[in-house]
Design a protein around this motif. Structure first.
Motif, PDB file in Angstrom:
ATOM      1  N   LEU A 186       1.032  -1.257   0.026  1.00  0.00           N
ATOM      2  CA  LEU A 186      -0.018  -0.080   0.144  1.00  0.00           C
ATOM      3  C   LEU A 186       0.766   1.298   0.074  1.00  0.00           C
ATOM      4  O   LEU A 186       0.621   2.115  -0.767  1.00  0.00           O
ATOM      5  CB  LEU A 186      -0.853   0.076   1.286  1.00  0.00           C
ATOM      6  CG  LEU A 186      -1.767   1.244   1.180  1.00  0.00           C
ATOM      7  CD1 LEU A 186      -2.849   1.039  -0.118  1.00  0.00           C
ATOM      8  CD2 LEU A 186      -2.752   1.072   2.603  1.00  0.00           C
ATOM      9  N   GLU A 187       1.820   1.396   0.902  1.00  0.00           N
ATOM     10  CA  GLU A 187       2.590   2.633   1.005  1.00  0.00           C
ATOM     11  C   GLU A 187       3.393   2.896  -0.303  1.00  0.00           C
ATOM     12  O   GLU A 187       3.465   3.990  -0.783  1.00  0.00           O
ATOM     13  CB  GLU A 187       3.499   2.528   2.357  1.00  0.00           C
ATOM     14  CG  GLU A 187       4.358   3.889   2.466  1.00  0.00           C
ATOM     15  CD  GLU A 187       5.335   3.810   3.491  1.00  0.00           C
ATOM     16  OE1 GLU A 187       6.056   4.800   3.654  1.00  0.00           O
ATOM     17  OE2 GLU A 187       5.029   2.844   4.468  1.00  0.00           O
ATOM     18  N   ASP A 188       4.202   1.949  -0.651  1.00  0.00           N
ATOM     19  CA  ASP A 188       5.132   2.128  -2.071  1.00  0.00           C
ATOM     20  C   ASP A 188       4.067   2.258  -3.523  1.00  0.00           C
ATOM     21  O   ASP A 188       4.123   3.220  -3.920  1.00  0.00           O
ATOM     22  CB  ASP A 188       5.787   0.926  -2.398  1.00  0.00           C
ATOM     23  CG  ASP A 188       7.014   0.797  -1.645  1.00  0.00           C
ATOM     24  OD1 ASP A 188       7.131   1.616  -0.754  1.00  0.00           O
ATOM     25  OD2 ASP A 188       7.590  -0.264  -1.427  1.00  0.00           O
ATOM     26  N   ALA A 189       2.910   1.720  -3.323  1.00  0.00           N
ATOM     27  CA  ALA A 189       2.141   1.969  -4.309  1.00  0.00           C
ATOM     28  C   ALA A 189       1.316   3.437  -4.282  1.00  0.00           C
ATOM     29  O   ALA A 189       1.390   4.072  -5.309  1.00  0.00           O
ATOM     30  CB  ALA A 189       0.995   0.978  -4.392  1.00  0.00           C
ATOM     31  N   LEU A 190       0.879   3.997  -3.224  1.00  0.00           N
ATOM     32  CA  LEU A 190       0.482   5.249  -2.908  1.00  0.00           C
ATOM     33  C   LEU A 190       1.554   6.230  -3.277  1.00  0.00           C
ATOM     34  O   LEU A 190       1.009   7.188  -3.809  1.00  0.00           O
ATOM     35  CB  LEU A 190      -0.259   5.137  -1.673  1.00  0.00           C
ATOM     36  CG  LEU A 190      -1.585   4.561  -1.596  1.00  0.00           C
ATOM     37  CD1 LEU A 190      -2.191   4.617  -0.291  1.00  0.00           C
ATOM     38  CD2 LEU A 190      -2.780   4.740  -2.872  1.00  0.00           C
ATOM     39  N   LEU A 191       2.640   5.931  -3.031  1.00  0.00           N
ATOM     40  CA  LEU A 191       3.683   6.945  -3.078  1.00  0.00           C
ATOM     41  C   LEU A 191       4.426   6.783  -4.395  1.00  0.00           C
ATOM     42  O   LEU A 191       5.389   7.344  -4.689  1.00  0.00           O
ATOM     43  CB  LEU A 191       4.737   6.875  -1.957  1.00  0.00           C
ATOM     44  CG  LEU A 191       4.438   6.973  -0.693  1.00  0.00           C
ATOM     45  CD1 LEU A 191       5.309   6.872   0.584  1.00  0.00           C
ATOM     46  CD2 LEU A 191       3.793   8.698  -0.338  1.00  0.00           C
ATOM     47  N   LEU A 192       3.876   5.848  -5.150  1.00  0.00           N
ATOM     48  CA  LEU A 192       4.211   5.647  -6.555  1.00  0.00           C
ATOM     49  C   LEU A 192       5.864   5.365  -6.490  1.00  0.00           C
ATOM     50  O   LEU A 192       6.597   6.127  -7.410  1.00  0.00           O
ATOM     51  CB  LEU A 192       4.206   6.935  -7.465  1.00  0.00           C
ATOM     52  CG  LEU A 192       2.622   7.497  -7.452  1.00  0.00           C
ATOM     53  CD1 LEU A 192       2.569   8.617  -8.315  1.00  0.00           C
ATOM     54  CD2 LEU A 192       1.748   6.431  -8.013  1.00  0.00           C
ATOM     55  N   GLN A 193       6.351   4.241  -5.642  1.00  0.00           N
ATOM     56  CA  GLN A 193       7.600   4.208  -5.612  1.00  0.00           C
ATOM     57  C   GLN A 193       8.016   2.654  -6.280  1.00  0.00           C
ATOM     58  O   GLN A 193       7.076   1.662  -6.011  1.00  0.00           O
ATOM     59  CB  GLN A 193       8.165   3.950  -4.205  1.00  0.00           C
ATOM     60  CG  GLN A 193       7.997   5.226  -3.565  1.00  0.00           C
ATOM     61  CD  GLN A 193       8.386   5.411  -2.341  1.00  0.00           C
ATOM     62  OE1 GLN A 193       8.400   4.327  -1.429  1.00  0.00           O
ATOM     63  NE2 GLN A 193       8.700   6.440  -1.515  1.00  0.00           N
ATOM     64  N   GLY A 194       8.863   2.599  -6.894  1.00  0.00           N
ATOM     65  CA  GLY A 194       9.542   1.366  -7.468  1.00  0.00           C
ATOM     66  C   GLY A 194       8.568   0.647  -8.605  1.00  0.00           C
ATOM     67  O   GLY A 194       7.830   1.499  -9.304  1.00  0.00           O
ATOM     68  N   PRO A 195       8.412  -0.528  -8.541  1.00  0.00           N
ATOM     69  CA  PRO A 195       7.661  -1.337  -9.639  1.00  0.00           C
ATOM     70  C   PRO A 195       6.127  -1.127  -9.247  1.00  0.00           C
ATOM     71  O   PRO A 195       5.384  -1.259 -10.076  1.00  0.00           O
ATOM     72  CB  PRO A 195       8.031  -2.786  -9.514  1.00  0.00           C
ATOM     73  CG  PRO A 195       8.705  -3.111  -8.236  1.00  0.00           C
ATOM     74  CD  PRO A 195       9.369  -1.540  -7.940  1.00  0.00           C
ATOM     75  N   LEU A 196       5.825  -0.664  -7.964  1.00  0.00           N
ATOM     76  CA  LEU A 196       4.333  -0.678  -7.580  1.00  0.00           C
ATOM     77  C   LEU A 196       3.896   0.692  -7.959  1.00  0.00           C
ATOM     78  O   LEU A 196       2.600   1.160  -7.614  1.00  0.00           O
ATOM     79  CB  LEU A 196       4.221  -0.848  -6.152  1.00  0.00           C
ATOM     80  CG  LEU A 196       4.766  -2.070  -5.662  1.00  0.00           C
ATOM     81  CD1 LEU A 196       4.420  -2.280  -4.101  1.00  0.00           C
ATOM     82  CD2 LEU A 196       3.582  -3.255  -6.229  1.00  0.00           C
ATOM     83  N   ALA A 197       4.771   1.544  -8.565  1.00  0.00           N
ATOM     84  CA  ALA A 197       4.173   2.817  -9.011  1.00  0.00           C
ATOM     85  C   ALA A 197       2.909   2.786 -10.244  1.00  0.00           C
ATOM     86  O   ALA A 197       2.172   3.430 -10.240  1.00  0.00           O
ATOM     87  CB  ALA A 197       5.088   3.804  -9.760  1.00  0.00           C
ATOM     88  N   VAL A 198       3.198   1.684 -10.913  1.00  0.00           N
ATOM     89  CA  VAL A 198       2.182   1.294 -11.909  1.00  0.00           C
ATOM     90  C   VAL A 198       0.599   1.075 -11.400  1.00  0.00           C
ATOM     91  O   VAL A 198      -0.090   1.800 -11.642  1.00  0.00           O
ATOM     92  CB  VAL A 198       2.645   0.207 -12.858  1.00  0.00           C
ATOM     93  CG1 VAL A 198       1.517  -0.337 -13.788  1.00  0.00           C
ATOM     94  CG2 VAL A 198       3.863   0.617 -13.523  1.00  0.00           C
ATOM     95  N   ILE A 199       0.648   0.022 -10.446  1.00  0.00           N
ATOM     96  CA  ILE A 199      -0.555   0.096  -9.590  1.00  0.00           C
ATOM     97  C   ILE A 199      -1.055   1.028  -8.877  1.00  0.00           C
ATOM     98  O   ILE A 199      -2.190   1.499  -8.726  1.00  0.00           O
ATOM     99  CB  ILE A 199      -0.437  -1.472  -8.926  1.00  0.00           C
ATOM    100  CG1 ILE A 199      -2.100  -1.941  -8.851  1.00  0.00           C
ATOM    101  CG2 ILE A 199       0.378  -1.182  -7.677  1.00  0.00           C
ATOM    102  CD1 ILE A 199      -2.799  -2.420  -9.794  1.00  0.00           C
ATOM    103  N   GLY A 200       0.012   1.721  -8.599  1.00  0.00           N
ATOM    104  CA  GLY A 200      -0.522   2.858  -7.587  1.00  0.00           C
ATOM    105  C   GLY A 200      -1.027   4.002  -8.327  1.00  0.00           C
ATOM    106  O   GLY A 200      -1.909   4.781  -7.860  1.00  0.00           O
ATOM    107  N   LEU A 201      -0.488   4.236  -9.595  1.00  0.00           N
ATOM    108  CA  LEU A 201      -1.021   5.179 -10.353  1.00  0.00           C
ATOM    109  C   LEU A 201      -2.549   4.802 -10.802  1.00  0.00           C
ATOM    110  O   LEU A 201      -3.387   5.764 -10.664  1.00  0.00           O
ATOM    111  CB  LEU A 201      -0.320   5.479 -11.557  1.00  0.00           C
ATOM    112  CG  LEU A 201      -0.743   6.561 -12.667  1.00  0.00           C
ATOM    113  CD1 LEU A 201      -0.887   7.794 -12.088  1.00  0.00           C
ATOM    114  CD2 LEU A 201       0.277   6.546 -13.911  1.00  0.00           C
ATOM    115  N   GLY A 202      -2.923   3.621 -10.892  1.00  0.00           N
ATOM    116  CA  GLY A 202      -4.095   3.315 -11.245  1.00  0.00           C
ATOM    117  C   GLY A 202      -4.868   3.384  -9.800  1.00  0.00           C
ATOM    118  O   GLY A 202      -6.151   3.555  -9.827  1.00  0.00           O
ATOM    119  N   ALA A 203      -4.628   3.178  -8.831  1.00  0.00           N
ATOM    120  CA  ALA A 203      -5.231   3.355  -7.239  1.00  0.00           C
ATOM    121  C   ALA A 203      -5.544   4.710  -7.403  1.00  0.00           C
ATOM    122  O   ALA A 203      -6.581   5.257  -7.079  1.00  0.00           O
ATOM    123  CB  ALA A 203      -4.397   3.005  -6.282  1.00  0.00           C
TER     124      ALA A 203
END
Length: 166
Positions: free
Chosen positions: A81-98
């Motif tokens: 959750l944190e890395d996705a919402l902060l658009l960090q690393g490979p989770l930036a993709v799913i984070g941008l979708g979130a």
């Protein structure tokens, strides 16, 4: 935890189909803006139609909440959750979708629905106000339909195409 993940994933996909499907159905049924006409006789609105509209729009709105909450639950459960919402690393993709999904949710609940209630007569409003609300609901709905295209791409790319972004 596996059962929670399965239920969250199933709810996320099922209710995303309801939410996004409603947007696309609206787009197909109403391809262009047709303003509410002055002089409409609101007394001719059918009570049965009003009940169906309330049910349809209720299912649509609450589907958006299920999609958003189940998506956050899945990210949280995986520790992403944190890395996705902060658009960090490979989770930036799913984070941008979130984040796009969050914008769509806010647009639905804070812009579209308040104006749609007036337009549909669920909340008292003058005819002039209803005419103004018809344009706002049209544009708000179209915004969510357009945003759903990159949202769906990013959701799929988050699990099946991260190599495209590395």
């Amino acid at each position: 935890m596996a059962v929670i993940d399965l239920l969250a994933r199933y709810a996320h996909l099922l209710f995303a189909l309801v939410w996004v499907g409603h947007n696309y159905a609206n787009f197909i049924q109403n391809p262009r803006f047709v303003p509410l006409q002055n002089g409409i006789d609101t007394s001719t609105l059918n009570r049965d139609l009003e009940q169906r509209m309330k049910r349809e729009h209720g299912i649509f709105r609450y589907a958006s909440l299920v999609v958003w909450i189940s998506g956050l639950l899945m990210l949280w459960q995986r520790g992403w959750l944190e890395d996705a919402l902060l658009l960090q690393g490979p989770l930036a993709v799913i984070g941008l979708g979130a984040w796009i999904g969050t914008l769509m949710l806010l647009n639905l609940w804070l812009v579209l629905w308040p104006h749609q209630k007036k337009l549909l007569g669920f909340v008292p409003a003058s005819l002039e106000e209803r005419v103004r609300c018809s344009r706002i609901t049209f544009l708000s709905s179209r915004s969510n339909t357009i945003l759903s295209i990159p949202l769906l791409f990013l959701m799929a790319a988050g699990g099946h195409g991260l190599h495209l972004f590395s």
